[in-house]
Enzyme design. Structure first.
Site, mmCIF file in Angstrom:
data_model
loop_
_atom_site.group_PDB
_atom_site.id
_atom_site.type_symbol
_atom_site.label_atom_id
_atom_site.label_comp_id
_atom_site.label_asym_id
_atom_site.label_seq_id
_atom_site.Cartn_x
_atom_site.Cartn_y
_atom_site.Cartn_z
ATOM 1 N N LEU A 99 -60.735 46.803 0.229
ATOM 2 C CA LEU A 99 -60.225 48.144 -0.054
ATOM 3 C C LEU A 99 -60.584 48.626 -1.451
ATOM 4 C CD1 LEU A 99 -56.780 48.653 1.724
ATOM 5 C CD2 LEU A 99 -59.005 49.624 2.279
ATOM 6 N N TYR A 156 -62.677 30.503 9.793
ATOM 7 C CA TYR A 156 -63.784 29.928 10.555
ATOM 8 C C TYR A 156 -63.987 28.468 10.130
ATOM 9 C CZ TYR A 156 -64.120 34.764 11.971
ATOM 10 O OH TYR A 156 -63.797 36.001 12.464
ATOM 11 N N GLN A 196 -75.263 36.320 5.926
ATOM 12 C CA GLN A 196 -74.099 35.434 5.892
ATOM 13 C C GLN A 196 -74.240 34.401 7.005
ATOM 14 O OE1 GLN A 196 -70.116 36.753 7.078
ATOM 15 N NE2 GLN A 196 -69.387 36.085 5.070
ATOM 16 N N GLY A 253 -66.923 47.206 2.378
ATOM 17 C CA GLY A 253 -67.055 47.073 3.828
ATOM 18 C C GLY A 253 -66.789 48.398 4.494
ATOM 19 N N ALA A 266 -71.838 38.022 9.656
ATOM 20 C CA ALA A 266 -71.695 36.604 9.976
ATOM 21 C C ALA A 266 -72.664 36.257 11.108
ATOM 22 C CB ALA A 266 -70.262 36.312 10.405
HETATM 23 C C1 LIG Z 1 -65.700 45.450 11.643
HETATM 24 C C2 LIG Z 1 -65.586 44.394 10.593
HETATM 25 C C3 LIG Z 1 -66.475 43.349 10.583
HETATM 26 C C4 LIG Z 1 -66.394 42.361 9.606
HETATM 27 N N1 LIG Z 1 -67.300 41.337 9.624
HETATM 28 C C5 LIG Z 1 -67.275 40.409 8.653
HETATM 29 C C6 LIG Z 1 -68.257 39.397 8.596
HETATM 30 O O1 LIG Z 1 -69.191 39.352 9.383
HETATM 31 N N2 LIG Z 1 -68.149 38.473 7.607
HETATM 32 C C7 LIG Z 1 -67.144 38.521 6.678
HETATM 33 O O2 LIG Z 1 -67.087 37.655 5.810
HETATM 34 N N3 LIG Z 1 -66.220 39.479 6.708
HETATM 35 C C8 LIG Z 1 -66.277 40.419 7.660
HETATM 36 N N4 LIG Z 1 -65.342 41.435 7.655
HETATM 37 C C9 LIG Z 1 -64.440 41.560 6.486
HETATM 38 C C10 LIG Z 1 -65.125 42.470 5.455
HETATM 39 O O3 LIG Z 1 -66.338 41.894 5.005
HETATM 40 C C11 LIG Z 1 -64.262 42.752 4.233
HETATM 41 O O4 LIG Z 1 -64.037 41.550 3.550
HETATM 42 C C12 LIG Z 1 -62.950 43.392 4.614
HETATM 43 O O5 LIG Z 1 -63.147 44.422 5.576
HETATM 44 C C13 LIG Z 1 -62.264 43.982 3.384
HETATM 45 O O6 LIG Z 1 -63.151 44.845 2.679
HETATM 46 P P1 LIG Z 1 -63.150 46.444 2.915
HETATM 47 O O7 LIG Z 1 -61.743 46.914 2.637
HETATM 48 O O8 LIG Z 1 -64.158 46.969 1.903
HETATM 49 O O9 LIG Z 1 -63.552 46.710 4.321
HETATM 50 C C14 LIG Z 1 -65.391 42.427 8.622
HETATM 51 C C15 LIG Z 1 -64.474 43.473 8.640
HETATM 52 C C16 LIG Z 1 -64.558 44.452 9.597
HETATM 53 C C17 LIG Z 1 -63.576 45.587 9.567
#
Ligand SMILES: Cc1cc2nc3c(=O)[nH]c(=O)nc-3n(C[C@H](O)[C@H](O)[C@H](O)COP(=O)(O)O)c2cc1C
Length: 349
Positions: free
Chosen positions: A282, A160, A76, A304, A34
């Protein structure tokens, strides 16, 4: 994923180390964290920005890294709205103090309603303020392409600014930006139109949505189907289906997370709004990822945290799924040695 390591919005050495892992990991594409279109739209003082031409050269170092290794890159574009001006997560994620080492700034929102009752009250945006932020998204899109990104993603999720206009839990306006769903969507659609207006037809535009608030009175799946349809009509190509974040400081705070928990949201948006979707949340196991695409639930898969833990996930997935020559997900510098079987190290190196 936010790294909270920028200084005045600028990319630094941490970002290069972080993104190098993914540039070598065989991904189809990567999306930079972001990145705020205005200084006051940052979540924390460590968030990246694209609100000044001076940010472009640092961002270019990221796009070059990906391009050098055959990975597409996106950025983003975001505005944190009432969830801005906070400390980094590991410093507590609380609102910054006015006289702190990193001083607080005034946040903006659709209405003077804080993200949490004890948080500072944001300034409700007037029409001119809204127009200025839409213009900031347009300018940021131009800067993104100048920096070499292949595509942009609009951050319309996680509580946001854009999401807070959409959700009745944050938007209590009674002008053309509040009330009916049509009015609450207006800001998101204006941003999408602004981004599309400076993007050639071969540039895909992604939009990350919190498809459901998962809170009584908040955004529903039905609302998001209407939004996704309107976004598609305005030239958004992919809806990236996340959820939650309208209440509290951290995205996903209220939702129960389990493997693949948001894939059904991507499936519903894809089926009902007729737009390509990206599933996230996840997605750990390669078979689940493959099935989400093969079964028509999503067109793209985003990882992520799992990728953070294992930047070679794509190679592991290719092996597990029985892809021939799985090493070819890597650049030749790695692929040659991983694919050539047993080699006689004495004469080849
Ligand atoms: C450390 C961290 C930073 C993240 N930064 C963003 C971000 O910049 N923009 C966003 O849309 N989501 C952000 N997220 C959410 C992730 O993009 C993702 O949607 C979320 O962690 C679930 O996916 P995952 O289980 O593969 O991690 C962040 C999550 C974490 C843990």
């Amino acid at each position: 994923m936010c790294q909270y390591q920028a200084v005045d919005g600028h990319i630094g050495r941490w970002h290069l180390a972080h993104h190098s892992r993914f540039a070598l990991g065989g991904l189809g594409a990567a999306i930079l964290e972001a990145t705020s279109v205005t200084a006051d739209g940052r979540i924390t003082p460590g968030c990246t920005g694209i609100y000044d031409d001076a940010h472009i050269s640092g961002l270019r170092s990221i796009t070059e890294l990906y391009r050098d290794h055959g990975v597409l890159s996106g950025i983003q574009l975001s505005h944190a709205g009432r969830k801005g001006s906070t400390a980094r997560p590991w410093e507590g994620a609380a609102p910054l103090e006015a006289n702190g080492e990193e001083p607080a700034w005034r946040t903006v929102a659709p209405s003077a309603v804080p993200a949490r009752p004890e948080w500072p009250v944001p300034l409700a945006l007037c029409e001119d303020g809204i127009a200025a932020i839409v213009e900031a998204f347009r300018t940021a899109t131009l800067r993104s392409y100048e920096a070499g990104f292949d595509f942009v993603e609009i951050h319309g999720a996680h509580g946001y600014l854009i999401h807070s206009f959409l959700s009745p839990l944050a938007n209590q306006r009674n002008d053309r930006f509040g009330g009916s769903l049509e009015n609450r969507m207006r800001f998101a659609l204006m941003v999408a139109e602004a981004v599309r207006s400076v993007s050639s037809h071969d540039r895909p535009i992604f939009y990350r949505a919190s498809v459901i608030d998962d809170v009584e009175g908040g955004v529903t799946l039905e609302d998001s189907i209407v939004l996704a349809t309107a976004l598609r009509e305005r030239g958004v190509d992919v809806v990236d289906c996340s959820a939650g974040g309208i209440v509290g400081p951290v995205a996903l705070g209220l939702l129960k997370q389990k493997p693949n928990f948001q894939v059904p949201l991507a499936a519903a948006i894809r089926a009902k709004a007729g737009v390509a979707t990206m599933a996230v949340g996840l997605i750990i196991d390669p078979v689940s990822a493959e099935n989400a695409v093969a079964n028509g639930h999503a067109d793209l898969i985003a990882l992520g945290r799992e990728l953070m833990a294992d930047s070679n996930w794509v190679y592991r997935a290719a092996r597990q799924l029985g892809v021939s020559n799985p090493e070819k997900v890597f650049p030749p510098e790695y692929a040659f040695y991983l694919g050539s079987g047993p080699i006689d190290l004495r004469c080849s190196i």
